[in-house]
Scaffold this active site. Sequence first.
Site, PDB file in Angstrom:
ATOM      1  N   SER A  39      44.729 107.485  46.388  1.00 45.95           N
ATOM      2  CA  SER A  39      44.856 107.958  47.757  1.00 45.95           C
ATOM      3  C   SER A  39      45.725 106.998  48.539  1.00 45.95           C
ATOM      4  O   SER A  39      45.960 105.866  48.131  1.00 45.95           O
ATOM      5  CB  SER A  39      43.481 108.068  48.408  1.00 45.95           C
ATOM      6  OG  SER A  39      42.949 106.771  48.592  1.00 45.95           O
ATOM      7  N   GLY A  56      46.076 105.644  52.430  1.00 48.45           N
ATOM      8  CA  GLY A  56      45.536 105.617  53.784  1.00 48.45           C
ATOM      9  C   GLY A  56      46.515 104.981  54.748  1.00 48.45           C
ATOM     10  O   GLY A  56      47.630 104.639  54.384  1.00 48.45           O
ATOM     11  N   THR A  57      46.078 104.849  55.981  1.00 48.99           N
ATOM     12  CA  THR A  57      46.947 104.261  56.992  1.00 48.99           C
ATOM     13  C   THR A  57      47.302 102.827  56.647  1.00 48.99           C
ATOM     14  O   THR A  57      48.422 102.383  56.823  1.00 48.99           O
ATOM     15  CB  THR A  57      46.234 104.281  58.358  1.00 48.99           C
ATOM     16  OG1 THR A  57      45.702 105.580  58.560  1.00 48.99           O
ATOM     17  CG2 THR A  57      47.195 103.961  59.469  1.00 48.99           C
ATOM     18  N   PHE A  58      46.313 102.092  56.173  1.00 48.05           N
ATOM     19  CA  PHE A  58      46.519 100.669  55.975  1.00 48.05           C
ATOM     20  C   PHE A  58      46.555 100.249  54.522  1.00 48.05           C
ATOM     21  O   PHE A  58      46.919  99.144  54.205  1.00 48.05           O
ATOM     22  CB  PHE A  58      45.399  99.880  56.650  1.00 48.05           C
ATOM     23  CG  PHE A  58      45.391 100.024  58.126  1.00 48.05           C
ATOM     24  CD1 PHE A  58      46.453  99.582  58.879  1.00 48.05           C
ATOM     25  CD2 PHE A  58      44.327 100.618  58.777  1.00 48.05           C
ATOM     26  CE1 PHE A  58      46.463  99.708  60.249  1.00 48.05           C
ATOM     27  CE2 PHE A  58      44.319 100.748  60.144  1.00 48.05           C
ATOM     28  CZ  PHE A  58      45.402 100.296  60.884  1.00 48.05           C
ATOM     29  N   SER A  59      46.104 101.130  53.633  1.00 44.71           N
ATOM     30  CA  SER A  59      46.076 100.712  52.247  1.00 44.71           C
ATOM     31  C   SER A  59      46.205 101.919  51.334  1.00 44.71           C
ATOM     32  O   SER A  59      45.946 103.049  51.741  1.00 44.71           O
ATOM     33  CB  SER A  59      44.751  99.997  51.952  1.00 44.71           C
ATOM     34  OG  SER A  59      43.695 100.920  51.940  1.00 44.71           O
ATOM     35  N   LYS A  78      42.474  98.234  46.129  1.00 44.64           N
ATOM     36  CA  LYS A  78      43.127  98.650  47.368  1.00 44.64           C
ATOM     37  C   LYS A  78      44.241  97.680  47.680  1.00 44.64           C
ATOM     38  O   LYS A  78      44.031  96.477  47.771  1.00 44.64           O
ATOM     39  CB  LYS A  78      42.118  98.606  48.509  1.00 44.64           C
ATOM     40  CG  LYS A  78      41.106  99.680  48.384  1.00 44.64           C
ATOM     41  CD  LYS A  78      41.022 100.348  49.713  1.00 44.64           C
ATOM     42  CE  LYS A  78      39.921 101.339  49.780  1.00 44.64           C
ATOM     43  NZ  LYS A  78      39.478 101.428  51.167  1.00 44.64           N
ATOM     44  N   ASP A 128      39.834 102.083  61.388  1.00 43.27           N
ATOM     45  CA  ASP A 128      40.313 103.321  60.789  1.00 43.27           C
ATOM     46  C   ASP A 128      39.161 104.126  60.193  1.00 43.27           C
ATOM     47  O   ASP A 128      39.050 104.264  58.983  1.00 43.27           O
ATOM     48  CB  ASP A 128      41.365 102.972  59.717  1.00 43.27           C
ATOM     49  CG  ASP A 128      42.114 104.203  59.227  1.00 43.27           C
ATOM     50  OD1 ASP A 128      41.995 105.260  59.873  1.00 43.27           O
ATOM     51  OD2 ASP A 128      42.796 104.107  58.205  1.00 43.27           O
TER      52      ASP A 128
END
Length: 899
Positions: free
Chosen positions: A609, A611-614, A630, A728
Site C-alpha cells: 500500500s 500512504g501519505t507518509f509511507s 514501512k 494521518d
Amino acid sequence: MGFLIIVVFSFLTSGFLLYALPDEAAMAGLKKELQGVGWDFQNSGYCSWVGVTCNPFDLSVEALELPRRGLRGNISIIAELKSIKRLDLSGNLFHGAVPLFFGSLPGLEFLDLSMNKFEGFIPSSLGDFGSLKSLNLSNNLLVGGIPNKLKNLEGLQELQISGNSLNGSIPEWVGGLSNLRVFSAHENHLFGEIPESLGSVSQLQLLNLHSNQLEGVIPESIFFSGKLEVLVLTQNRLTGTIPDSVGKCKGLSSLRIGNNRLIGSVPSSIGNISSLTYFEANNNHLSGEIPSEFSLCFNLTLLNLASNGLTGVVPAELGNLKNLQEFIVSDNSLHGEVPISLLRCKNLTKLDLSNNRFNGSLSENICITSRLQFLLLGQNSISGKIPSQIGNCVRLLELQLSENYLTGEIPSEIGKIKNLQIALNLSFNHLRGLLPVELGKLDKLVSLDLSNNELSGTIPSEFKGMLSLIEVNFSNNQLFGPIPLFSPFQKNPSSSFWGNKGLCGDPLSSRCTDFYNDEYENAQHKVSYKMILAVIGSGLAVFVTVSVVVVLFVIKERQEMKSKAKAVEEIPSSPPVNIVGRVFVDSLKQAVDFDSVIKATVKDLNKLSDGTFSAAYKAIMPSGLLILVKKLKSVDRTVVHHQNKMIRELERLGNLNHPNVMRSIGYVIYEDVALLLHQNMANGTLAHLLHESPEDEHEPDWPRRLSIAIGVAEGLAFLHQVAIIHLDISSGNIFLDDHYNPLLGEIEISRLLDPSKGTASISAVAGSFGYIPPEYAYTMQVTAPGNVYSFGVVLLEMLTSKLPVDEVFGEGLDLVKYVHGASGRGETPEQIMDSKLSTVSFAWRKQMLAALKVAMLCTDTAPSKRPKMKKVVEMLLEVKQGDWAFWLKSKRRMTHDVL
Ligand SMILES: *[C@@H]1O[C@H](CO)[C@@H](O)[C@H](O)[C@H]1NC(C)=O
Ligand SMILES: *[C@@H]1O[C@H](CO)[C@@H](O)[C@H](O)[C@H]1NC(C)=O
Ligand SMILES: *[C@@H]1O[C@H](CO)[C@@H](O)[C@H](O)[C@H]1NC(C)=O
Ligand SMILES: *[C@@H]1O[C@H](CO)[C@@H](O)[C@H](O)[C@H]1NC(C)=O
Ligand SMILES: *[C@@H]1O[C@H](CO)[C@@H](O)[C@H](O)[C@H]1NC(C)=O
Ligand SMILES: *[C@@H]1O[C@H](CO)[C@@H](O)[C@H](O)[C@H]1NC(C)=O
Ligand SMILES: *[C@@H]1O[C@H](CO)[C@@H](O)[C@H](O)[C@H]1NC(C)=O
Ligand SMILES: *[C@@H]1O[C@H](CO)[C@@H](O)[C@H](O)[C@H]1NC(C)=O
C-alpha cells in the site's frame, strides 16, 4: 581463564545464596500491580527487567524508569524500595492522589510523575524528601497552592509544576532555593506578584510562568545574576516597564513577555544581550521607538512587537541581523518608507508590517535571493505599482497587500509564485486593467481577494486552474460577463461578485442572457465532468495546502528519485553502507535480516500500500518470517540529520504499550531512508475490510465493526493522553490482527514530524484526503479535536460502508457533508447506514443509530464542539452495552437534526 570464570561464577551464586535479593518482595508486588509493564516473561532477577537499574553491590533497586507505557495501578509499594534514587513514571495513566510514599525513600533525587492524571493537592510530605534535586509534577490535574513545606527541599535544582490547575501565589521562599536552575509553573491559575526574591536564586536559568494570572511588575532583580537564559511570562497581567537591568543578562536567549499590560519603551540596554535569539513582546502597551540596539543582538532570529503603540521608523541597522527570520511589527503606529534595509536579512521568512503607516513604493528588489514566505504589508499607505519582480518571491505562502494605494495592473508574474497557498489579498487598492490569466496557475491557493479595485474585463476561464481555491472575492470592480462554472466560485456567497459592471450567472441571481449564452450553455453540457473535477479540486485544496507546507517535500522528492532509480536496477548494485538497525523484540532478533529488509523495499512487486507518509512492503526473511516494512517517505530534514535523535524517538515509541497502538518491532536506517519493521497483520487494514473484500466473503458483522471502533477510539485516547497527536488517521492506517483487534498505525510519523517540536513558525500538517478536518486549511495546526474529526470519518465509513470521498455523494460533497445533510434531503437514517447491517436485527439497528450520533458529534464543523477522545470511548462503550439513553438526552442539544 576457565578457573577465573568458575571463581566469579561461584562467588555470584554464593552471593545469591547467602543474601536474598533485597527488593524481591516489593518488585514482585509491583509486577503484579503494573499490568502490561513488560516484565511478564522475565523470570530472571528483577535487576534485568526493563526500566530497572540496580546497585551493582547490593542489588537494591536504584532507578525505576518506566515512562510512556500506558501504566496504571497502585504504586504505593514503591515506598519499600529504600535505595531508590530515580523514579520516572511520566506519561502513564496513573490517577488518584499523588502517592505519599510517607517520608520514606531517603535517597530519592529525581521524581518525575508528569503527564499522568494525578489529582488533588500537591502533598506537603514531598518536602520530606530532603535529597530531591528534580521534581516534575507537570501536566496532571493538581489543584490548590504550592505547599510551604517544599521550602525544605534546599537541594532542589529543577521544579516543574506546569499544566495543572494550581492557584495561590508563588511563595516568597522560592528565593531561598539557592540551587534552583529550572522553575516552570506555566499554565496554572497562579495569581499575585512574581516574588522579588527570585532575584537571589543565583543559578536560575529558566523561568517559565506563562498563562497564569500574575500581576505587578517584572522584578528588576531577576536579571541581576546574569544566569537567566529563558524567561517566559507571556499571557499574564503584568504591568510596569521592561526593566533596564535586562541588559545585564548576557546569556538570555529567549525573552517572551507578550500578552501582558506592559508600558514604556523597549530599553536600549537590550543591545547588551549578545545571545538574544527570541524577543516577543506583542500585545502590550509599549510605546516609543524600536531601539536600533537590537542590531547588536547578532543571533536574533525572531522579533515580535506586534500590537503595541510603537512609533517612529524601523531602524535601518536591523538589516545587519543576518539570522533574523521573523520580523513582526503589525498593529503599531510606525511610519516611513517600507524598510527595504530588512531585505538584507537573507534568512527573513516572515515580514509583517501590516496596519501601520508605512508609505513609499515596493522595491524592485523585493525578493532578491529571498526566503520570504510571508509578506504581509496590508493596511498601510504604500503607493505605486506592484513590481513585476514580485514573481521572484517564489517561496511566498501568503501575500497581503490590501488597503494600500497601489495602482497599475496586477503583474502576471504573480502566477509564478507557485507556492502561494494561504492567501493572495490585493483588495482595497486602485488596481486596474484585466485579470491576468496567469493567476490560474496558482493551483495551491486557498483564498483570493481582489475586491474593491478598478479591475475590468471578464473573469478568465483559466482561473479554473486554481484547484485549491475555497474563498474568493471579486466584488466592487468593473468586471463583466459570465462567472465561469467552477465549483469554488459557485460555492462562494453571491456577495463575492457584487458591485461589478455586469457579472452574471451563478451564484448571482442575474442570468446570462446576452451573446455569452452560447458559451454558457455549452459549458453546462460539460458540467458534470467539470463539477467532479472541481469537487476533487476543492478537496485537494485542503490536502495540498496542508501537505505541501514546509519541511516535507525536499527530502521526499530526493528519496523518490532515488528509489525509482533503484527500482529500475531492481537490487542495488552494492548494498548501502552505514546501515543502522535494531530489533526491539528479543524473540525476533535472530529471524530478522536487515539486508533482506532493504532488498524487499526496492521491489515494487512487494509493495502492499501507499500512504501519505509511507509505503508498506512485505518482506520475507531468510528464516521464513513474513514481516511488514514501512518506508517513510518524508522525514523532517532535521531528523535525518540527527539520526541519533530519530533513533531515540523510535526506541521510545517502541516502548509505547497499548493493545490498540501498533508498535514497530524494529527499524533500519541508511542514508536518508528510514524503514520501520512491523509484525505482519493477518487481516490487513480496516479499509480493506470495509471496501475491498468481496461481498460474499464475510457475513455482515456489526458487532465486529463496533468493537473495532471502540479499539481505535481507545488507542487514540491513549495517544492523546501521552501527548501524541496523530497526523494521518484513516481506515488505511488501521490494521487488524488475526482476532480483528484493531491497531492504529503510522504513530512514528506523528512523532518524527511533531510540529510542536519544530522551531518553524508554521507547522507541517497533513493527512489523508477525506479525513482532514475543515479547520486545518486555515489553522495549519494538527490538534486533538482534528484527530476526533478524522476518527468520526472512520466511524461513518464503518456505519455506511462508503468511502470518505466518492462521486456518489454528488457535487461538492464528501461523506461527512453527505451524512450531515441527510435530514435536509428528507432522508432517513436507513438510507445512510449500510442496510445490509442495519436490517439484520432491531438491536443492531439501535446500536448503529447511537453510533451514528457519536460520529455526528465527532465530525462537527466546530472543533470546540467535538467530544474528547476519552468521552468518545465512554460513549461507544455505552452504545455497546445498550446503555446510551442517558447521554442521548444530555447531548440532545448538540446532536444534529438528522435523526
Ligand atoms: C494502595 O495499596 C495500599 C496497600 O498496599 C493501600 O493502603 C492503599 O489504600 C492503596 N491505594 C489505593 C488508592 O487503592
Ligand atoms: C520533568 O522534569 C525534569 C526536570 O526538569 C526533566 O528532566 C524531565 O524531562 C521532565 N519530564 C518530562 C516528561 O518532560
Ligand atoms: C484554590 O483551589 C482550591 C481547590 O480547587 C480551592 O479550594 C481554593 O478555594 C482556591 N483558593 C483560592 C484562593 O482561589
Ligand atoms: C550595556 O553595555 C554598556 C557598554 O558595555 C554599558 O555601559 C551599559 O551599562 C550596559 N547596560 C546595561 C543595562 O547593562
Ligand atoms: C549565536 O549562536 C551560535 C549558534 O547557536 C552560538 O554558537 C553563539 O555562541 C551565539 N552567540 C552568542 C553571542 O550567544
Ligand atoms: C541562515 O539559515 C541557514 C540555514 O537555515 C544557516 O545555515 C545560516 O547560518 C543562516 N544565516 C545566514 C547569515 O545565512
Ligand atoms: C512618507 O511619509 C513621510 C512622513 O511620515 C513623508 O515625509 C514622506 O515624504 C512620505 N514619503 C512618500 C514617498 O510619500
Ligand atoms: C483582505 O484584506 C482585507 C482588508 O485588509 C480584509 O478585510 C479581508 O477580509 C481580506 N480578505 C480575505 C479573504 O481574508
